[in-house]
Motif scaffolding. Structure first.
Motif, mmCIF file in Angstrom:
data_model
loop_
_atom_site.group_PDB
_atom_site.id
_atom_site.type_symbol
_atom_site.label_atom_id
_atom_site.label_comp_id
_atom_site.label_asym_id
_atom_site.label_seq_id
_atom_site.Cartn_x
_atom_site.Cartn_y
_atom_site.Cartn_z
ATOM 1 N N SER A 162 76.050 -11.890 -8.131
ATOM 2 C CA SER A 162 77.397 -12.033 -7.584
ATOM 3 C C SER A 162 78.211 -13.115 -8.265
ATOM 4 N N GLY A 163 77.549 -14.017 -8.977
ATOM 5 C CA GLY A 163 78.302 -15.096 -9.606
ATOM 6 C C GLY A 163 78.470 -14.946 -11.102
ATOM 7 N N VAL A 164 78.155 -13.804 -11.669
ATOM 8 C CA VAL A 164 78.223 -13.678 -13.125
ATOM 9 C C VAL A 164 79.664 -13.483 -13.592
ATOM 10 N N ASP A 165 79.899 -13.807 -14.848
ATOM 11 C CA ASP A 165 81.195 -13.605 -15.500
ATOM 12 C C ASP A 165 81.113 -12.299 -16.294
ATOM 13 N N THR A 166 81.938 -11.333 -15.922
ATOM 14 C CA THR A 166 81.858 -9.999 -16.550
ATOM 15 C C THR A 166 82.896 -9.784 -17.645
ATOM 16 N N THR A 167 83.689 -10.792 -17.936
ATOM 17 C CA THR A 167 84.792 -10.568 -18.885
ATOM 18 C C THR A 167 84.290 -10.202 -20.275
ATOM 19 N N GLY A 168 83.095 -10.623 -20.631
ATOM 20 C CA GLY A 168 82.585 -10.301 -21.963
ATOM 21 C C GLY A 168 81.791 -9.016 -22.031
ATOM 22 N N LEU A 169 81.652 -8.365 -20.901
ATOM 23 C CA LEU A 169 80.869 -7.128 -20.862
ATOM 24 C C LEU A 169 81.733 -5.928 -21.244
ATOM 25 N N PRO A 170 81.129 -4.876 -21.751
ATOM 26 C CA PRO A 170 81.897 -3.663 -22.091
ATOM 27 C C PRO A 170 82.660 -3.134 -20.893
ATOM 28 N N GLY A 171 83.962 -2.959 -21.053
ATOM 29 C CA GLY A 171 84.791 -2.455 -19.969
ATOM 30 C C GLY A 171 85.172 -3.488 -18.951
ATOM 31 N N SER A 172 84.646 -4.743 -19.106
ATOM 32 C CA SER A 172 84.942 -5.824 -18.153
ATOM 33 C C SER A 172 84.900 -5.331 -16.711
ATOM 34 N N PRO A 173 83.764 -4.816 -16.271
ATOM 35 C CA PRO A 173 83.696 -4.247 -14.915
ATOM 36 C C PRO A 173 83.841 -5.329 -13.855
ATOM 37 N N ARG A 174 84.352 -4.908 -12.721
ATOM 38 C CA ARG A 174 84.445 -5.837 -11.599
ATOM 39 C C ARG A 174 83.035 -6.145 -11.079
ATOM 40 N N VAL A 175 82.867 -7.399 -10.614
ATOM 41 C CA VAL A 175 81.558 -7.815 -10.111
ATOM 42 C C VAL A 175 81.154 -6.968 -8.920
ATOM 43 N N ASP A 176 82.152 -6.635 -8.076
ATOM 44 C CA ASP A 176 81.791 -5.873 -6.886
ATOM 45 C C ASP A 176 81.451 -4.419 -7.218
ATOM 46 N N GLY A 177 81.611 -4.059 -8.462
ATOM 47 C CA GLY A 177 81.216 -2.716 -8.867
ATOM 48 C C GLY A 177 79.886 -2.673 -9.587
ATOM 49 N N LEU A 178 79.215 -3.842 -9.737
ATOM 50 C CA LEU A 178 77.915 -3.878 -10.407
ATOM 51 C C LEU A 178 76.815 -3.398 -9.475
ATOM 52 N N LYS A 179 75.779 -2.865 -10.074
ATOM 53 C CA LYS A 179 74.595 -2.510 -9.307
ATOM 54 C C LYS A 179 73.403 -2.512 -10.250
ATOM 55 N N TRP A 180 72.220 -2.446 -9.649
ATOM 56 C CA TRP A 180 71.011 -2.463 -10.459
ATOM 57 C C TRP A 180 70.755 -1.078 -11.040
ATOM 58 N N THR A 181 70.261 -1.061 -12.242
ATOM 59 C CA THR A 181 70.009 0.198 -12.935
ATOM 60 C C THR A 181 68.749 0.870 -12.390
ATOM 61 N N THR A 182 68.508 2.074 -12.895
ATOM 62 C CA THR A 182 67.319 2.827 -12.479
ATOM 63 C C THR A 182 66.055 2.081 -12.892
ATOM 64 N N PRO A 183 65.125 1.828 -11.964
ATOM 65 C CA PRO A 183 63.911 1.072 -12.312
ATOM 66 C C PRO A 183 62.851 1.977 -12.940
ATOM 67 N N MET A 184 61.920 1.330 -13.620
ATOM 68 C CA MET A 184 60.734 1.985 -14.185
ATOM 69 C C MET A 184 61.104 3.213 -15.023
ATOM 70 N N ALA A 185 62.151 3.087 -15.865
ATOM 71 C CA ALA A 185 62.639 4.221 -16.637
ATOM 72 C C ALA A 185 61.945 4.362 -17.977
ATOM 73 N N SER A 186 61.042 3.446 -18.315
ATOM 74 C CA SER A 186 60.375 3.497 -19.615
ATOM 75 C C SER A 186 58.871 3.406 -19.417
ATOM 76 N N VAL A 187 58.143 4.000 -20.344
ATOM 77 C CA VAL A 187 56.675 3.888 -20.293
ATOM 78 C C VAL A 187 56.235 2.489 -20.672
ATOM 79 N N THR A 188 57.146 1.731 -21.272
ATOM 80 C CA THR A 188 56.834 0.354 -21.650
ATOM 81 C C THR A 188 57.425 -0.580 -20.608
ATOM 82 N N ALA A 189 56.586 -1.297 -19.885
ATOM 83 C CA ALA A 189 57.052 -2.139 -18.793
ATOM 84 C C ALA A 189 57.988 -3.230 -19.291
#
Length: 782
Positions: A204-231
């Motif tokens: 909740s406290g990150v700065d998103t201005t340098g991220l692609p598309g500068s997404p709003r913080v309240d629009g962030l979420k965690w990605t899909t977990p365990m998506a690779s065979v390599t942990a």
């Protein structure tokens, strides 16, 4: 795709000097990996598999040598940014990940060697004794696939808490991810061997201005977990709680796989530009994507947000877009050469995502809105198709056979037209329309020729052939086929394959002669009449030509269009030596030798020329010396109007007699098949003309001459001026209570017929069922 040569170098720590490779703008820099033990003399460890993976997921790998070093050849990879992993094989149970520390990297690292910059990595391993460690990295999962790619940025500023196993209570320790997104918990953070913990992440406290598309913080979420065979490459965080439960092993255990991937601003618009071969607006199997098409993403007011071009399979995408409304525009003015004149097809012809979205008029799609509950629109496909290939032209009647179309030359309908490929295969058939036009539409690119089926022309042009292989006329007279033309990218429409058809020359004519023995037939010794004007009239009475008889009395009209015509003479223009002569008795026998001139009109019967009747050479006219004569017509005057109408036939085979004032018979004749009669070679005098009503057909036995129960008309005077009256018509009417006034001859002044001095006038003559407006000339009596 550019050819990229990548060298991955892991540099030995502790001041080891490693040669670097020369770098260029389009070459990735060197990368060398050295795997060493962190205890003892930092000896290199052989047999460790090192894998470098580029952003597309392609990888290159090699195994460390005796000194623990490896240089990876990544010439087949692209991107410049890589995820580098050292994987300890199961055959080395005494080798374990070592805790991260100064001079040593974890076994999973991210390097950037684009633009020729080198990267130096030393990865440490141990024997599984000593301090325990837990941690790794939080990153921004740009493509949302749950896997850490080399070009995906780290996410600093994420708060990470170490909690008890149940995740409740006060944190045991708290860290914030550093510039590389990393964090670590160790013994100093109350991390104990053989213990269970919950790691909790808070972005909740990150700065998103340098991220692609500068997404709003309240629009962030965690990605899909365990998506690779390599942990070590995937995310461990539960998206619903933002936590990970982990168990620390025995002393010396190091777990550097507790990563967290964050997604946001994954709004995406795109999809495909394809060649819509069948122009149905739908993506059908076998229809290929089109690479290199310029595509722009625009705001509702037309401001360009970003541009791209379609990939090798026609695909495109705009990703990491802020929420909002957008439209996608396709620039069809800058298509690849082989698709240079392709056009957008009809929009929304089927299911969105399988049809075409842009308006062909603007090149842009309708607006689409991206928001939290609608982060993707991949229905913005665009179908491109070539303009409709067309061969269209005209078949016309080339009247003057010059190969050039003129406005007065009509089209010819009903002509069969075949379309053939250059190998002679017939691919289409049509017929010319009312204006002579024909067209073949929506034909594939290729070479074609058009052939006209001359063996099956319409009946009224059955013997026509191509007139001239020049000018506007493209068909070869010998084959009926045009030259080949090529239809395709540089020429979508061909209108040059016109063809002029013309028939053999039509001719009307014969001879005017002096009938010296007055038998109505041309005898060998009877001379032709030269210098006599002859006119040819159309069926509407208009002039179609004029000529003059030759020395032998012959005349001819040739090269005239198909149609119905009438030949007429002017008795006032009889040449010297024949002035005042009369026309010979018509239809006296052999049609090739007798005279055909109507005595009253001075015209020959109407004749038609055209297919199967190109020449009429029996249009003779005989002149005789002037003598007194009377005649005209006996007909059924059904409407009792006193004039012969087209549907009122002549009465054949009835005796017409001439009586003097004393009732004495002077001459007699019988009406011909058309009801006409002529009383010739009469003495001067005044006479009655009588029809023998006893000879009428049975069905007309009671017909009468109105007001003349004896069937006699008169008096009629002939000689010496005028010598003839050829207007003595006798109309028969059916008996009725009220009989109409007598329908007699046309009289003007003393005696019947046309008086001396009459000039040309116009009348309607009914010939063979056809109405002609013709000019009449009356003989000048003398």
């Amino acid at each position: 795709m550019r050819q990229v040569v990548v060298t991955v170098v892991a540099l030995l720590a502790l001041g080891t000097t490693v040669p670097t490779l020369a770098a260029t703008e389009n070459t990735d820099g060197p990368l060398k990996v050295h795997v060493v033990r962190v205890d003892g003399e930092h000896a290199g460890v052989a047999g460790i598999l090192v894998v470098a993976t580029d952003p597309s997921g392609a990888s290159a790998s090699a195994t460390t040598g005796p000194d623990g070093a490896v240089v990876l050849s990544t010439a087949s990879l692209t991107g410049g940014k890589y995820r580098v992993e050292a994987q300890i094989p199961a055959s080395m149970p005494d080798v374990k990940p070592a805790p991260a520390g100064p001079g040593f990297a974890a076994l999973t690292q991210f390097v950037d060697v684009s633009g020729g910059r080198p990267a130096e990595l030393t990865m440490g391993v141990g024997n599984g004794t000593g301090d325990v460690q837990l941690g790794d990295r939080v990153w921004f999962d740009t493509d949302g696939d749950g896997v850490q790619d080399g070009d995906e940025p780290s996410l600093p500023g994420v708060r990470v808490q170490l909690l008890g196993c149940d995740g409740t209570g006060a944190p045991l320790a708290e860290k914030t991810t550093d510039a590389s997104g990393g964090y670590t918990f160790g013994p100093a953070d109350k991390l104990q061997p053989n213990s269970c913990y919950t790691v909790k992440f808070d972005f909740s406290g990150v700065d998103t201005t340098g991220l692609p598309g500068s997404p709003r913080v309240d629009g962030l979420k965690w990605t899909t977990p365990m998506a690779s065979v390599t942990a070590a490459a995937d995310s461990s965080v539960d998206p619903t709680t933002g936590t990970v439960r982990v168990t620390v092993g025995p002393p010396g255990s190091v777990d550097d796989t507790v990563d967290g991937g964050v997604v946001g601003g994954l709004n995406k618009i795109g999809d495909l530009v394809w060649a819509d071969v069948n122009r149905n607006g739908l993506q059908d199997p076998g229809e290929q994507g089109i690479a290199g098409v310029p595509v722009s993403l625009q705001t509702p007011d037309g401001k360009v947000v970003v541009t791209t071009t379609t990939g090798p399979y026609g695909q495109y995408a705009f990703s990491h877009l802020p929420d909002g409304s957008y439209k996608v525009c396709f620039d069809t003015t800058k298509l690849p050469a082989q698709y240079g004149d392709y056009q957008l097809v009809k929009p929304r012809a089927g299911t969105a995502g399988q049809d075409s979205a842009p308006d062909p008029g603007t090149g842009c799609t309708a607006l689409t809105e991206l928001r939290a509950d609608r982060i993707s629109d991949t229905s913005m496909d665009a179908g491109l198709a070539p303009p409709v290939n067309r061969i269209a032209a005209r078949v016309w009647h080339d009247v003057n056979e010059d190969g050039a179309q003129t406005p007065e030359e009509p089209g010819i309908p009903g002509v069969p037209v075949k379309l053939r490929t250059d190998d002679g295969t017939q691919v289409a058939l049509t017929t010319t329309g009312a204006d002579g036009g024909y067209a073949f539409d929506s034909i594939p690119d290729g070479s074609y020729q058009v052939c006209f089926d001359l063996a099956n022309l319409p009946a009224d042009v059955a013997d026509y052939t191509p007139a001239k292989y020049a000018g506007d006329s493209a068909a070869n007279p010998a084959t009926g086929c045009t030259r080949p033309v090529t239809i395709g990218l540089d020429k979508r429409i061909d209108t040059s394959l016109n063809t002029g058809l013309s028939g053999p020359d039509n001719e009307i004519g014969d001879r005017v002669w002096f009938d010296s023995n007055r038998n109505g037939l041309q005898d060998p010794v009877e001379p032709g009449v030269s210098g006599l004007p002859v006119k040819l009239l159309k069926s509407d009475g208009g002039d179609a030509g004029a000529t003059t008889t030759g020395a032998d009395g012959r005349y001819s009209f040739h090269g005239i269009p198909d149609g119905t015509y009438q030949v007429c003479f002017d008795p006032k223009a009889f040449p010297a030596g024949y002035a005042g002569d009369q026309w010979a008795r018509p239809n006296s026998g052999d049609d090739a030798l007798d005279s055909d001139v109507d005595l009253a009109s001075s015209c020959l019967p109407a004749v038609a020329v055209g297919v199967a009747h190109r020449e009429v050479s029996t249009m003779d006219a005989g002149l005789v010396s002037p003598r007194n004569r009377l005649g005209d017509l006996l007909w059924f005057d059904r409407n009792a109007n006193g004039a012969p109408d087209p549907d009122e036939p002549g009465v054949a085979g009835v005796t017409i007699s001439l009586k003097d004032s004393a009732g004495k018979l002077v001459a007699s004749t019988r009406t011909g098949p058309d009801g006409r009669y002529l009383l010739d070679d009469l003495p001067d005098g005044s006479y009655q003309v009588c029809a023998d009503l006893t000879q009428l057909p049975t069905e007309a036995a009671n017909y009468q001459v109105p007001g003349k129960p004896d069937g006699c008309l008169g008096p009629v005077t002939v000689g010496p001026k005028p010598r003839e009256d050829l207007s003595v018509r006798i109309g028969l009417v059916a008996p009725s209570p009220a009989v109409a006034p007598a329908a007699e001859r046309t009289e003007t002044g003393g005696g019947g017929g046309f008086p001396f001095g009459w000039v040309a006038f116009t009348a309607i003559v009914v010939v063979a069922g056809l109405a002609f407006t013709v000019r009449w000339w009356k003989t000048v009596d003398h």
